[in-house]
Every structure is written in C-alpha cells, then in structure tokens.
Design a protein around this motif. Structure first.
Motif, PDB file in Angstrom:
ATOM      1  N   MET A   1      17.971  14.499   8.417  1.00 25.52           N
ATOM      2  CA  MET A   1      18.297  15.541   9.400  1.00 25.52           C
ATOM      3  C   MET A   1      17.434  16.783   9.204  1.00 25.52           C
ATOM      4  SD  MET A   1      22.482  15.330   9.423  1.00 25.52           S
ATOM      5  CE  MET A   1      22.916  16.298  10.889  1.00 25.52           C
ATOM      6  N   ILE A   2      17.194  17.127   7.929  1.00 27.26           N
ATOM      7  CA  ILE A   2      16.421  18.342   7.634  1.00 27.26           C
ATOM      8  C   ILE A   2      14.984  18.195   8.087  1.00 27.26           C
ATOM      9  CG2 ILE A   2      15.505  19.763   5.755  1.00 27.26           C
ATOM     10  CD1 ILE A   2      18.144  19.002   4.204  1.00 27.26           C
ATOM     11  N   GLU A   3      14.407  17.025   7.789  1.00 24.07           N
ATOM     12  CA  GLU A   3      12.990  16.836   8.082  1.00 24.07           C
ATOM     13  C   GLU A   3      12.727  16.559   9.563  1.00 24.07           C
ATOM     14  OE1 GLU A   3      12.312  13.910   5.136  1.00 24.07           O
ATOM     15  OE2 GLU A   3      12.401  15.409   3.531  1.00 24.07           O
ATOM     16  N   GLY A   4      13.811  16.218  10.315  1.00 24.58           N
ATOM     17  CA  GLY A   4      13.649  16.004  11.748  1.00 24.58           C
ATOM     18  C   GLY A   4      13.752  17.319  12.503  1.00 24.58           C
ATOM     19  N   ASN A   5      14.557  17.326  13.547  1.00 21.36           N
ATOM     20  CA  ASN A   5      14.732  18.507  14.389  1.00 21.36           C
ATOM     21  C   ASN A   5      15.818  19.380  13.744  1.00 21.36           C
ATOM     22  OD1 ASN A   5      14.928  20.314  16.481  1.00 21.36           O
ATOM     23  ND2 ASN A   5      14.950  18.744  18.092  1.00 21.36           N
ATOM     24  N   TYR A   6      15.421  20.160  12.736  1.00 19.72           N
ATOM     25  CA  TYR A   6      16.345  20.781  11.797  1.00 19.72           C
ATOM     26  C   TYR A   6      17.434  21.643  12.455  1.00 19.72           C
ATOM     27  CZ  TYR A   6      17.898  23.923   8.035  1.00 19.72           C
ATOM     28  OH  TYR A   6      18.647  24.659   7.153  1.00 19.72           O
ATOM     29  N   GLU A   7      17.034  22.593  13.270  1.00 18.84           N
ATOM     30  CA  GLU A   7      18.024  23.529  13.810  1.00 18.84           C
ATOM     31  C   GLU A   7      18.957  22.804  14.787  1.00 18.84           C
ATOM     32  OE1 GLU A   7      14.771  24.102  13.757  1.00 18.84           O
ATOM     33  OE2 GLU A   7      14.562  25.692  12.258  1.00 18.84           O
ATOM     34  N   TYR A   8      18.435  21.819  15.503  1.00 21.16           N
ATOM     35  CA  TYR A   8      19.246  20.990  16.405  1.00 21.16           C
ATOM     36  C   TYR A   8      20.254  20.194  15.578  1.00 21.16           C
ATOM     37  CZ  TYR A   8      19.965  17.280  19.983  1.00 21.16           C
ATOM     38  OH  TYR A   8      20.491  16.373  20.887  1.00 21.16           O
ATOM     39  N   GLN A   9      19.805  19.590  14.501  1.00 22.95           N
ATOM     40  CA  GLN A   9      20.681  18.795  13.641  1.00 22.95           C
ATOM     41  C   GLN A   9      21.735  19.652  12.947  1.00 22.95           C
ATOM     42  OE1 GLN A   9      20.928  15.661  13.609  1.00 22.95           O
ATOM     43  NE2 GLN A   9      19.025  14.947  14.553  1.00 22.95           N
ATOM     44  N   THR A  10      21.396  20.911  12.696  1.00 20.88           N
ATOM     45  CA  THR A  10      22.391  21.811  12.092  1.00 20.88           C
ATOM     46  C   THR A  10      23.635  21.882  12.979  1.00 20.88           C
ATOM     47  OG1 THR A  10      20.671  23.117  11.001  1.00 20.88           O
ATOM     48  CG2 THR A  10      22.817  24.167  11.254  1.00 20.88           C
ATOM     49  N   GLY A  11      23.432  21.898  14.286  1.00 19.11           N
ATOM     50  CA  GLY A  11      24.571  21.871  15.205  1.00 19.11           C
ATOM     51  C   GLY A  11      25.419  20.621  15.005  1.00 19.11           C
ATOM     52  N   PHE A  12      24.756  19.485  14.845  1.00 21.84           N
ATOM     53  CA  PHE A  12      25.511  18.237  14.652  1.00 21.84           C
ATOM     54  C   PHE A  12      26.197  18.194  13.282  1.00 21.84           C
ATOM     55  CE2 PHE A  12      22.996  17.134  18.293  1.00 21.84           C
ATOM     56  CZ  PHE A  12      23.935  16.482  19.074  1.00 21.84           C
ATOM     57  N   GLN A  13      25.579  18.809  12.278  1.00 20.19           N
ATOM     58  CA  GLN A  13      26.238  18.880  10.962  1.00 20.19           C
ATOM     59  C   GLN A  13      27.585  19.606  11.104  1.00 20.19           C
ATOM     60  OE1 GLN A  13      25.147  17.258   8.532  1.00 20.19           O
ATOM     61  NE2 GLN A  13      25.966  18.109   6.624  1.00 20.19           N
ATOM     62  N   ILE A  14      27.599  20.638  11.924  1.00 25.97           N
ATOM     63  CA  ILE A  14      28.833  21.406  12.154  1.00 25.97           C
ATOM     64  C   ILE A  14      29.830  20.552  12.948  1.00 25.97           C
ATOM     65  CG2 ILE A  14      29.791  23.447  13.314  1.00 25.97           C
ATOM     66  CD1 ILE A  14      27.047  24.833  12.715  1.00 25.97           C
ATOM     67  N   LEU A  15      29.372  19.940  14.034  1.00 24.95           N
ATOM     68  CA  LEU A  15      30.248  19.084  14.855  1.00 24.95           C
ATOM     69  C   LEU A  15      30.844  17.957  14.013  1.00 24.95           C
ATOM     70  CD1 LEU A  15      28.115  18.620  18.133  1.00 24.95           C
ATOM     71  CD2 LEU A  15      30.001  20.229  17.753  1.00 24.95           C
ATOM     72  N   ASN A  16      30.002  17.296  13.230  1.00 27.25           N
ATOM     73  CA  ASN A  16      30.469  16.164  12.413  1.00 27.25           C
ATOM     74  C   ASN A  16      31.521  16.595  11.410  1.00 27.25           C
ATOM     75  OD1 ASN A  16      28.654  14.600  13.779  1.00 27.25           O
ATOM     76  ND2 ASN A  16      27.106  14.574  12.137  1.00 27.25           N
ATOM     77  N   CYS A  17      31.309  17.740  10.800  1.00 25.84           N
ATOM     78  CA  CYS A  17      32.254  18.250   9.803  1.00 25.84           C
ATOM     79  C   CYS A  17      33.640  18.410  10.437  1.00 25.84           C
ATOM     80  CB  CYS A  17      31.748  19.585   9.260  1.00 25.84           C
ATOM     81  SG  CYS A  17      32.924  20.462   8.220  1.00 25.84           S
ATOM     82  N   PHE A  18      33.679  18.974  11.632  1.00 26.30           N
ATOM     83  CA  PHE A  18      34.975  19.190  12.288  1.00 26.30           C
ATOM     84  C   PHE A  18      35.607  17.861  12.698  1.00 26.30           C
ATOM     85  CE2 PHE A  18      36.104  23.686  13.084  1.00 26.30           C
ATOM     86  CZ  PHE A  18      35.148  24.245  12.247  1.00 26.30           C
ATOM     87  N   GLN A  19      34.775  16.935  13.172  1.00 27.28           N
ATOM     88  CA  GLN A  19      35.298  15.641  13.608  1.00 27.28           C
ATOM     89  C   GLN A  19      35.855  14.860  12.422  1.00 27.28           C
ATOM     90  OE1 GLN A  19      32.422  13.276  15.767  1.00 27.28           O
ATOM     91  NE2 GLN A  19      34.066  12.504  17.105  1.00 27.28           N
ATOM     92  N   GLU A  20      35.076  14.811  11.333  1.00 25.93           N
ATOM     93  CA  GLU A  20      35.526  14.061  10.153  1.00 25.93           C
ATOM     94  C   GLU A  20      36.820  14.601   9.567  1.00 25.93           C
ATOM     95  OE1 GLU A  20      32.240  13.997   7.424  1.00 25.93           O
ATOM     96  OE2 GLU A  20      31.000  12.938   8.911  1.00 25.93           O
ATOM     97  N   ARG A  21      36.984  15.914   9.611  1.00 27.56           N
ATOM     98  CA  ARG A  21      38.186  16.521   9.039  1.00 27.56           C
ATOM     99  C   ARG A  21      39.347  16.558  10.038  1.00 27.56           C
ATOM    100  NH1 ARG A  21      36.867  21.055   4.790  1.00 27.56           N
ATOM    101  NH2 ARG A  21      34.842  20.374   4.029  1.00 27.56           N
ATOM    102  N   GLY A  22      39.044  16.197  11.281  1.00 27.49           N
ATOM    103  CA  GLY A  22      40.094  16.221  12.295  1.00 27.49           C
ATOM    104  C   GLY A  22      40.604  17.619  12.595  1.00 27.49           C
ATOM    105  N   ILE A  23      39.722  18.620  12.476  1.00 26.27           N
ATOM    106  CA  ILE A  23      40.134  19.984  12.824  1.00 26.27           C
ATOM    107  C   ILE A  23      39.457  20.399  14.118  1.00 26.27           C
ATOM    108  CG2 ILE A  23      40.768  20.806  10.524  1.00 26.27           C
ATOM    109  CD1 ILE A  23      37.952  21.870  10.192  1.00 26.27           C
ATOM    110  N   SER A  24      40.083  21.348  14.788  1.00 23.88           N
ATOM    111  CA  SER A  24      39.605  21.753  16.103  1.00 23.88           C
ATOM    112  C   SER A  24      38.931  23.118  16.041  1.00 23.88           C
ATOM    113  CB  SER A  24      40.796  21.835  17.061  1.00 23.88           C
ATOM    114  OG  SER A  24      40.503  22.713  18.126  1.00 23.88           O
ATOM    115  N   PRO A  25      37.799  23.279  16.733  1.00 24.80           N
ATOM    116  CA  PRO A  25      37.141  24.590  16.778  1.00 24.80           C
ATOM    117  C   PRO A  25      37.955  25.636  17.528  1.00 24.80           C
ATOM    118  CG  PRO A  25      36.073  23.024  18.246  1.00 24.80           C
ATOM    119  CD  PRO A  25      37.086  22.246  17.476  1.00 24.80           C
ATOM    120  N   LYS A  26      39.013  25.215  18.205  1.00 27.27           N
ATOM    121  CA  LYS A  26      39.908  26.210  18.808  1.00 27.27           C
ATOM    122  C   LYS A  26      40.774  26.855  17.740  1.00 27.27           C
ATOM    123  CE  LYS A  26      40.540  24.472  23.477  1.00 27.27           C
ATOM    124  NZ  LYS A  26      41.485  24.131  24.531  1.00 27.27           N
ATOM    125  N   GLU A  27      41.106  26.083  16.726  1.00 28.92           N
ATOM    126  CA  GLU A  27      42.000  26.590  15.685  1.00 28.92           C
ATOM    127  C   GLU A  27      41.253  27.129  14.468  1.00 28.92           C
ATOM    128  OE1 GLU A  27      44.587  23.282  15.104  1.00 28.92           O
ATOM    129  OE2 GLU A  27      45.459  23.524  17.103  1.00 28.92           O
TER     130      GLU A  27
END
Lengths: 233, 233, 233, 233
Positions: A137-163
């Motif tokens: 992810m780092i060596e690819g489209n880094y700043e774009y992938q940073t967004g997915f790192q955040i999305l994945n973290c929330f999905q894996e933990r089952g938490i909502s960005p509203k809360e």
C-alpha cells in the motif's frame, strides 16, 4: 462569486483554527469542507503558510481527487480526504494534523484507552489506531491507500464513523471528521487533550482501569443518544 | 435591574477566568455564585462558548435545580452544584473543570499526595479522590448523585469542606469551591498546579516521602489558623 | 522622592518579570533588591497581585526584618531574605518562587545533577537541595530559620554563594540570588529550565552520566573564570 | 549601504524567529547566514538580548573566524559556524539553540530514533548525537573543535549534511542548518517537535518499533527525492 464560496469559506475558517488551537507547527495540517450536492470539497493548498491563506486560495476537488477549481496545488493529503468523503457519505469535514500527543500515540501504535468522562463525552470506545500500512500500500498510491487503511480499520472493528469521529494511523498521525469542518477541528482539539490525559493517567497509575461501562454509556448517551440532554457543561 | 445582578456578575467574571487561566478547552467547565439570602445561584448556561457569555445570560437556579430566571438552559452540571450549596451552607462559589493534570489524577483514581509546601499552603491533607460512582447512582439521577458522591466522600473521611476546598471525582474530573466564586476559581488553578507538581515529584523520585507534619501544620496554619499571618508571599 | 527610590524601582521591575517569565501563579513569588550602604532592602508587599504592584508599594526593611518605610506588610518570606543579605555580603538581589519544575525537584529532595552545558554555563556543581528543616526550626521562627537552612547547606557542602547562585529548600521551593535583583530573576528562569531538562534527561536515559569535568570546567570558566570570554551565545 | 546588507538582514530575521518559536530562553541561541561569493557570514553578536538586535548589529566574519565588519563581539559559537561553512560548501545558514527537548536528548547522549512520518518528512535516519568531545578537544580551541566534532560524526557515520540537516552534540545541545538561515531555523523547530514526540512515544510504548523502511522511503522521497511532489500538507 462562485457556487463553491460557502465551502471555501468554511474550509478557510477551519484551517485557520488549527494554529490558534496549537494543533500545528508550520503547515503540518489541513482541513477540508465538502459540498455533497456538488460532489466536491474545498481543501487547503499544499505548502502555503497559514498567514497567507484566504478563502480564495482554497482548492476545489472532486471525490476522484481531480481539481475542479483553483490555481494552487491541493494538499498532498487530498486523496485521503477524497476516499473518506466518497465512502462515508454523512461526513461534512475532515482534519489531518500532526498534533504532538495524538501523533505520539500513533507512533506508539496503541489505541488510546478510554480512561475518563472527557473521552466518553465524545466516543464510547478506545480511540482506534490503525496498524501501519503494508509495504504494498505504501509503495503504491500512498495517500489514496491511506484512506482505505482508515476505512478498513473501521470495518474490521465494526465501528461506525458516525459514532467514532477520530482515529490514528499507526506510525503516522491523527485524522478526525464531523458533520462540518468546524466540528472536525473541534474533534482534533479534543483528541489532542484526551491523548495527553491518557498518557498522564498511565504515568500516575500504570494500573489505571478503563472507564466502567455505566459511565461510558451515561456520558456518551447524554450527549449523543436519542434522549441526549447535554450541552457540554 | 434584577436582585440577582450581583451573583450574575460574579458568576460571569469567574467563568471568564477559566480560559484565561488555561483551565478549560472549549466549554469544558462551569462556575456558579450563590446568593444565600435568596436561596439561589447563578450558573453558566449550557454549551455557550466563553466569548458569547455575558452577565445577562447567566441562569438563576434554586437549590432544587429549578430555574428561577433566565432564558437559556443552565449547565448540565447544575444539579451537582445545587446539592453542594444545599448541604454545605458556608460555600459561596463552585467550579467544575476538566483541567488536564487534575483530570489525569481523577482518571488514575488516586488521591494527590501532599508533597510540598505549595500544597500545604492550601490544605493539610492529600487532595481526596472519591471512588467512581456505583452503577446505580450513575444510571439514576446522575448529576444529582454526583453531588452526593462528593458529600459522602467528605463524610466518610471525616474532612470538612471548609478546610479542604478541592477534590476529584474518580474517572471524572475536579470540583473546587470557596467563600466566593472568585476564590473557587483560584482554588481550581492551585489544584491544577499542585496536580502537575505531584506527578513530576513522583517522576523525579518514586520514593518521595509525604510532607512532614511539622511543615504541613506550619504552612497550613500560618495561612488558615486563628493566628494566621501569611498573605501568599 | 526617597533615598530608597532606586531599590524600590529595581525590586518592582524584577518582581514584574516573574509572571512574564512564567515563574509564578498568582502571588507565589517575591523578589527583593538591597541597598548595601543604607543596610536595607526593598521587597514585594504580601498578597498583592502583580497587576497592582508599583514601585511605591515596595516595602523597605532592614536586615533584622524591621520595616523602615512602607504602609503595606512585607512578603511573609522577608525574614529569609534578611538573613541571607546579612550573612552573604556580596549579593544584591534575592528571588523566591514556586516555579513548577524546580519545586518538583525540591519536593523530591534531590539535588539537580549537572547533565549538560546549559547547567555548566551557570554553575560547576549539582544544584543543591537542602534537606527539609528540623521540626524545631519549623516550629520556631520558621521564615528566619529558613535562611539558616540555606546558609548551613552551603557551609556544610563547602560551596560559595558567589559560585552557586541557586538552590532548593527540600519539600519547599527554590531560592536564587545574584549581584542585582534582575540577575537573581534571570537565575530563577535558568533554574526552572535546567530543572525541566534534567528530568527529561533522566526520562530519556535513566543511566545518563553527569557531565564530564572537562566540559564543566570549560563552560563554567569561559563565562565566570578570570579569563572569561563568553557572553551567552 | 554595505555589500553585506543581505546576509545581515537574513541573519537578523532568522535570529528573531527563535524566541517567537519558543526555541530560546534569554540569549541561548544564535543564527548565521552566509555569503558564499564573499566568503563571509553574518552572525548574532554575543550576549545581546533579542529585543536589542537589529540588522545593523549583526557581525560579519570570515571562515577563519576573523571579524570583517561590525563593532560588537560575534557570538561565542562563531568558530563552530566558521568550521561548518568552510567544510560544508552547500549550506547557507546555521542555527544553534538550547531548546528544551532536543537538549535533553543531547544530555542523554542518545540518537533520536525515527518513530514516525513527521520525522521521515525531514530525514531518513535517526537524528545523530555526536559523543561528548575528548578532553583534549575541550581543553584546546573548544568552539573550533566543536565544529570538527560535528564533521567527524557525519564522516564516521557516512551521512551527508545535505540529507541530514540537524544533529545533537552530546552533553551539549542541537545544531541545525539548511540552504538558508530561515530553513535552518525551520529545521530547529522541527527538531524540537520531533524530539518531544520521540520521548512521548517511548513513554507510551517502551517497545515502540522504529518506522518501517517503506514508510521512511515514501515520506522522505516524496519531499526530497528526484520525483518529489510533496509541499508539507
């Protein structure tokens, strides 16, 4: 006059709060404000000192990170903002800083434990720290992938960005968001304070327990639940 | 003109000291001033930024937490103030903040040990930290019960709110009081400084002993005893 | 006009530096300036906020702590100042504060080890921490005996107040002095910074060694020796 | 008018940034700006308070530390600056401070580990801490030898002052440099922040790992590599 004047103004004002709140050194931070109807957001230009910012030099970008209006280069973190706006349809503003205590927790690769009511007034869980990104992810489209790192973290933990409106990217630094850019900045300042208090708590008592569920629920729900009645002191 | 103008002014001025003394972020704090003759107190409205406060928007409330005068909602912590005014008849002002170091001690659920004369100039004991409240108290009338958690702590320890004008509610944050709202704010700033010094003391010397009795008595009594002669340096 | 105008002005200006340098909360500090020819010193009045100070309300006191001129009560620490002026004939000004880091070291009852050149630019030894006073001294003429606690500490260690212009009284707080009141204040600010750096040094490396003799001698002597050539950067 | 007006102005402005950025107490710091064509640099005079500085009282010195123009004594650290300008031909400005956190690391005699992207945005290695100088170097031409201690450290480690623009001299304090005096000051502020974050990181997680290579390369190269695209947020 432009149809983007409102988000330009909102992004400008929110960006100017960062140095006032002591959250940035030099240009180490950026705020954006979204216009959901137009499908674009206004973001700080890259590398411009805060004293030279104005509503006019905010850059208008769409959710694919394409510049729509503006003569300056948008913040280097623009792709991360775009990914979050695209996938989290309810958020209105995003902030990224390298504020001292929150960044130290990110570098430590630890969630910030919920130790008190100051924390529970804002969220009912520990503040998540996403693991450092994979080399791919780092060596690819880094700043774009940073967004997915955040999305994945929330999905894996089952938490909502509203809360949960704040988090840390491991080894990197904090991101916060909210209904508006102003609320996202507010959350950044709260995160920095909560991060400092949590470190001090562990220093005073290495066996300090997490906040009990009854207090978490009381404080979180009196501000955020359907029967909320609390207006921050 | 209102017969409550005096306490409105006192509450307003005391509230405005909190951001100046660095004791609050945003609206994380509130001060009230009591009128014993009228049986009411003036308190900060809920959720209003400090820059928008004026004597006029302070809310007048009685000791049962009923609003007597004022168009805004009073601070969410109003019931805690009301309980303390009702039971501690000599106090004239109350402050609640989430100041950083004092809150970290509260989160750590530890009394602040008396390590030096700065502390002994104000009180002759450790600064008490009440235990976190029971689930029953939290889930019931929470802010009202917070007042009783404070009262109970003082009763169980056999200490007097005349001699100890500051304390911590475990997992939550500090409360202070005094003869006037201004004195209560003064005590909040002293508490924050003493809290920071106590942590630093333990970091420098984990075996640091408590202050010896002779020094406690000397410093406390030269300011507070019947033969007091001390005017703070 | 009074023959004491000069020391009143010097004491006033030096006292006003304390809040500017962040060395005092409220009135937790005092500075005096001596007139050796007249055998008196000017000192801050007791309990007066810094914003109400003026050269006129400085109090003139002799070395037996008798008020010579002035309508306000002199600082409660006046007797300590008087003892030091009487026995240390070369000093021109004295400062007492409860500055945060220096006070934490005093509460820890540890000398501040000499870890770097910032320290060695001012003194060639650890910063001494006198032990807490005996119960007898405390229960007697306390502030007067505090002066002797300081004198005794220097005598027992065989160090000179000309070479060491700062120290800590155990469990209490720092005292500094110098050729003038302004220099004594300068030393208070240096002490606070050195105290913070020393704690941080031990946190970063608990095995950090004391500064080597060659560096101590070089830094101290290039500023203070007979061949000094150094003007503080 | 003088042919040195430009470097005088640059050195003056850069020196005045040090107190604004909270990097100096009193006169504990100095900045210089070089004119490569003339083979001289402008540096702060010794012991002059910041409020009394002006472009006019900057001192012009050549690379052998000989005063070329100016009535005041140049900073006592002038010889260190001269050695670095003479041997590192690409640098345009140098800063020396005793900023709190960076100095504490220097006193601890430890390199500052690279823990996060804030650090990697500026350099791809730990921030080097040169060992304390030998007694022979100290007792000889000390400030001149300090320059060689810095040069030797870089040579032994095989690192380039083009890529690493900041370092610590063990037991002493930090030095930074850059293409201009303004950039050197910028680096001093970054170093101080990174030094604080690194200590906090170790306090939060004593097992915190160094930043992974992929992140070091990404962050360093996106700002400094041939294909750099990053403008500091």
């Amino acid at each position: 006059m432009s149809k983007y004047d409102e988000i330009r103004q909102a992004a400008y004002e929110a960006n100017m709060q960062l140095p006032k709140l002591g959250l940035v050194l030099f240009t180490f931070g950026n705020v954006s404000a979204v216009d959901r109807q137009e499908g674009v957001f206004a973001i700080k230009p890259s590398g411009v000192p805060y004293e030279d910012l104005s509503p006019d030099n905010m850059v208008i970008v769409d959710f694919e990170s394409t510049i729509v209006e503006g003569s300056l280069r948008p913040s280097s973190d623009t792709k991360t903002h775009a990914v979050l706006y695209k996938h989290w349809e309810h958020i209105g503003g995003i902030v990224h800083t390298h504020s001292t205590y929150a960044t130290a927790w990110a570098q430590s690769q630890r969630d910030i434990p919920i130790y008190g009511t100051t924390h529970a007034d804002y969220l009912a869980t520990d503040i998540p720290c996403a693991p450092p990104m994979s080399d791919e992810m780092i060596e690819g489209n880094y700043e774009y992938q940073t967004g997915f790192q955040i999305l994945n973290c929330f999905q894996e933990r089952g938490i909502s960005p509203k809360e949960v409106e704040m988090m840390l990217v491991g080894n990197h630094a904090p991101f916060t968001w909210g209904k508006t850019a102003a609320k996202a900045v507010h959350n950044s300042a709260v995160l920095e304070t909560v991060a400092q208090m949590a470190l001090l708590t562990e220093q005073i008592n290495p066996q300090a327990p997490r906040l009990k569920d009854a207090l978490i629920n009381k404080h979180y729900l009196r501000k955020h639940g359907p029967d909320s009645y609390y207006g921050q002191s």
